[in-house]
Design a protein around this motif. Structure first.
Motif, PDB file in Angstrom:
ATOM      1  N   PRO A 185       0.828  -1.209   0.000  1.00  0.00           N
ATOM      2  CA  PRO A 185       0.000   0.000   0.000  1.00  0.00           C
ATOM      3  C   PRO A 185       0.860   1.256   0.000  1.00  0.00           C
ATOM      4  O   PRO A 185       1.993   1.255   0.505  1.00  0.00           O
ATOM      5  CB  PRO A 185      -0.800  -0.121   1.301  1.00  0.00           C
ATOM      6  CG  PRO A 185       0.047  -0.986   2.185  1.00  0.00           C
ATOM      7  CD  PRO A 185       0.711  -1.967   1.253  1.00  0.00           C
ATOM      8  N   ARG A 188       2.035   3.750   4.435  1.00  0.00           N
ATOM      9  CA  ARG A 188       2.652   2.784   5.337  1.00  0.00           C
ATOM     10  C   ARG A 188       3.169   3.496   6.580  1.00  0.00           C
ATOM     11  O   ARG A 188       3.621   4.645   6.499  1.00  0.00           O
ATOM     12  CB  ARG A 188       3.835   2.072   4.646  1.00  0.00           C
ATOM     13  CG  ARG A 188       3.423   1.084   3.577  1.00  0.00           C
ATOM     14  CD  ARG A 188       4.541   0.843   2.558  1.00  0.00           C
ATOM     15  NE  ARG A 188       5.810   0.468   3.139  1.00  0.00           N
ATOM     16  CZ  ARG A 188       6.242  -0.792   3.267  1.00  0.00           C
ATOM     17  NH1 ARG A 188       5.458  -1.782   2.868  1.00  0.00           N
ATOM     18  NH2 ARG A 188       7.418  -1.050   3.767  1.00  0.00           N
ATOM     19  N   HIS A 315      -0.354  -5.298   6.587  1.00  0.00           N
ATOM     20  CA  HIS A 315      -1.254  -5.358   5.437  1.00  0.00           C
ATOM     21  C   HIS A 315      -0.969  -6.637   4.638  1.00  0.00           C
ATOM     22  O   HIS A 315       0.192  -7.067   4.549  1.00  0.00           O
ATOM     23  CB  HIS A 315      -1.025  -4.118   4.566  1.00  0.00           C
ATOM     24  CG  HIS A 315      -2.002  -3.965   3.449  1.00  0.00           C
ATOM     25  ND1 HIS A 315      -1.897  -4.666   2.262  1.00  0.00           N
ATOM     26  CD2 HIS A 315      -3.104  -3.167   3.322  1.00  0.00           C
ATOM     27  CE1 HIS A 315      -2.886  -4.323   1.459  1.00  0.00           C
ATOM     28  NE2 HIS A 315      -3.631  -3.409   2.080  1.00  0.00           N
TER      29      HIS A 315
END
Length: 379
Positions: A185, A188, A315
Motif C-alpha cells: 500500500p 505505510r 497489510h
C-alpha cells in the motif's frame, strides 16, 4: 478435505528441499573434520552460510515486489544442488566457502518464498505455516539419518544424493500457483517493518530458532563425533532434534489464544536449555537424545509462531516483507550462534561455549516480555 494441487506442490517441494538440507547439515561438518578442518574452522564456515542467508533476506522484500514467490522456490532448489555438488568435487577452502555461500542463498530464498506463498491463501496463517513447517521438519528428519548411513561409506556419496534430491525439489515448485508479485500500500507506517508490534515478536522468535538451527548444524555433530559417537548415531541424534521440531511445529498450530504467549516463552526456554546442555551429555546418547528432543520441540514451535504473528500484524500485501524481516533476524542468529561459539572455544571448552549461547537463546523470552510485546493468536 483433499489438498489442492498448489498445497500438495508446496508440501512436496518443502519435504524434498528439507531432506537435501538435512543431508548437508550432517555431511558438510563431518566432511570438514575428515578433511582436516578444526572445530573453530567448522563454526566459521557454517557462519559464512548464515551471512549469505542474512544478506539475501535483506533484499528479498524488494525482490518479491518484482518476481513471484515461486521463482524464489525454484531457484533455491537449483542453488542448494550446486552447493552440495561443489563440495563433492573439492573440499578445499575456496570451493567449501563458495558452497556455504550458495547454501545460505538457497535457504533464504526457499524459506521466505515458501512461507510467503502459503500465507497468501484463505487459510489461517498459523495453520498454513504449521503445515509447511511440519513437512519441512519431516524432510529434516529423514535427511540426517540418510546422511549418517551414507557417510559410513563416503561423505561425498551423501552429498551426491543431497544434490540429486535438491534438484528434484524443483519439480513440485514448478507446479505452484503463479501468484503475482506484491504491491504494498502507498500509505505505510514510518520506520522499518521489523519495529512494528507483532513483527518484532516474529523477529525475536527468529533469533531463538535461528541460533538453535545454527548450533544443530555445526557444533552438535562436532560434539557428538568428538565424544566417540558413530556417524550413523550422530545422524540419528540430529534426526531426534528435527523430529521433535516436527512435533512442535504441528502442535503449536492447534493451540488456543491464551497459549500463544506461553508457547513462545516455553519454546525459547526449551530450545536454549536443551541445546546448551547437550555437549556434556554427548557421551551418553540417550541423555543427548532427550535434550535434543526437548530443544527441538521449542524450536519447532518458535519457527511457526514467529512468522505467523508477523504476517497478521501487517497489510496482506506486506506479508512477504514481514516474513523476510523475521527471517533476516533468524539468519543473523544462524550466523551469530556458531560464530559466538567459535570465538569462545578459542579460550574455553566447548561445553562452556554452548552453555553460554543456550542461556542467551532462553533469555529472549524475558526480553520480549520485558518490552511489553503483545503475543496474540494469529487470525
Amino acid at each position: 478435505m483433499r489438498p489442492s494441487r498448489d498445497q500438495a506442490a508446496s508440501a512436496g517441494g518443502a519435504a524434498l528441499f528439507s531432506c537435501s538440507l538435512g543431508i548437508a547439515s550432517v555431511a558438510l561438518p563431518l566432511l570438514a573434520l575428515r578433511a582436516g578442518y578444526s572445530v573453530a574452522e567448522v563454526g566459521f564456515l557454517t557462519a559464512v552460510s548464515a551471512i549469505a542467508q542474512m544478506a539475501t533476506r535483506l533484499v528479498l522484500g524488494w525482490v518479491m515486489r518484482r518476481v513471484g514467490d515461486w521463482v524464489l522456490i525454484v531457484g533455491a532448489g537449483l542453488t542448494l544442488g550446486l552447493s552440495s555438488g561443489l563440495v563433492v568435487i573439492s573440499a578445499a577452502v575456496v570451493p567449501f566457502t563458495i558452497a556455504q555461500l550458495l547454501q545460505g542463498v538457497a535457504r533464504a530464498c526457499f524459506w521466505t518464498g515458501s512461507q510467503t506463498h502459503v500465507v497468501r491463501g484463505d487459510r489461517r496463517p498459523v495453520g498454513a505455516l504449521a503445515a509447511i513447517n511440519f513437512v519441512s521438519s519431516f524432510g529434516l528428519l529423514v535427511g540426517p539419518v540418510l546422511a549418517g548411513v551414507l557417510i559410513e561409506t563416503s561423505a561425498q556419496l551423501a552429498l551426491v544424493v543431497g544434490t540429486v534430491v535438491a534438484c528434484v525439489a524443483m519439480v513440485p515448485a514448478l507446479l505452484l500457483d503463479r501468484l503475482p508479485p506484491f504491491a504494498p500500500p502507498a500509505e505505510r507506517p514510518p520506520g522499518g517493518i521489523w519495529r512494528r508490534p507483532g513483527v518484532d515478536v516474529g523477529c525475536w522468535a527468529g533469533v531463538s530458532a535461528g541460533a538453535w538451527r545454527g548450533l544443530l548444524s555445526s557444533f552438535v555433530p562436532v560434539a557428538l563425533d568428538s565424544a566417540g559417537q558413530s556417524a550413523s548415531t550422530v545422524g540419528a541424534l540430529v534426526t531426534v532434534a528435527n523430529g521433535s521440531a516436527l512435533v512442535g511445529a504441528a502442535l503449536v498450530g492447534r493451540v488456543n489464544e491464551p497459549w500463544i504467549g506461553r508457547s513462545f516463552v516455553l519454546g525459547t526456554i526449551a530450545a536454549g536449555g536443551g541445546i546448551g546442555l547437550v555437549v556434556p551429555a554427548a557421551e551418553l546418547w540417550l541423555l543427548a537424545a532427550v535434550l535434543l528432543g526437548i530443544s527441538g520441540l521449542g524450536a519447532g514451535a518458535l519457527q511457526t509462531i514467529g512468522p505467523a504473528i508477523a504476517t497478521v500484524a501487517v497489510h496482506p500485501e506486506e506479508r512477504g516483507e514481514a516474513i523476510a524481516a523475521a527471517g533476516t533476524f533468524r539468519a543473523a542468529a544462524l550466523f551469530g550462534g556458531p560464530l559466538a561459539v567459535s570465538g569462545v572455544v578459542l579460550a574455553f571448552p566447548l561445553t562452556a561455549a554452548m552453555g553460554a549461547v543456550g542461556v542467551l537463546i532462553a533469555a529472549t523470552a524475558a526480553i520480549v516480555r520485558g518490552r511489553g510485546a503483545v503475543l496474540v493468536q494469529p487470525g
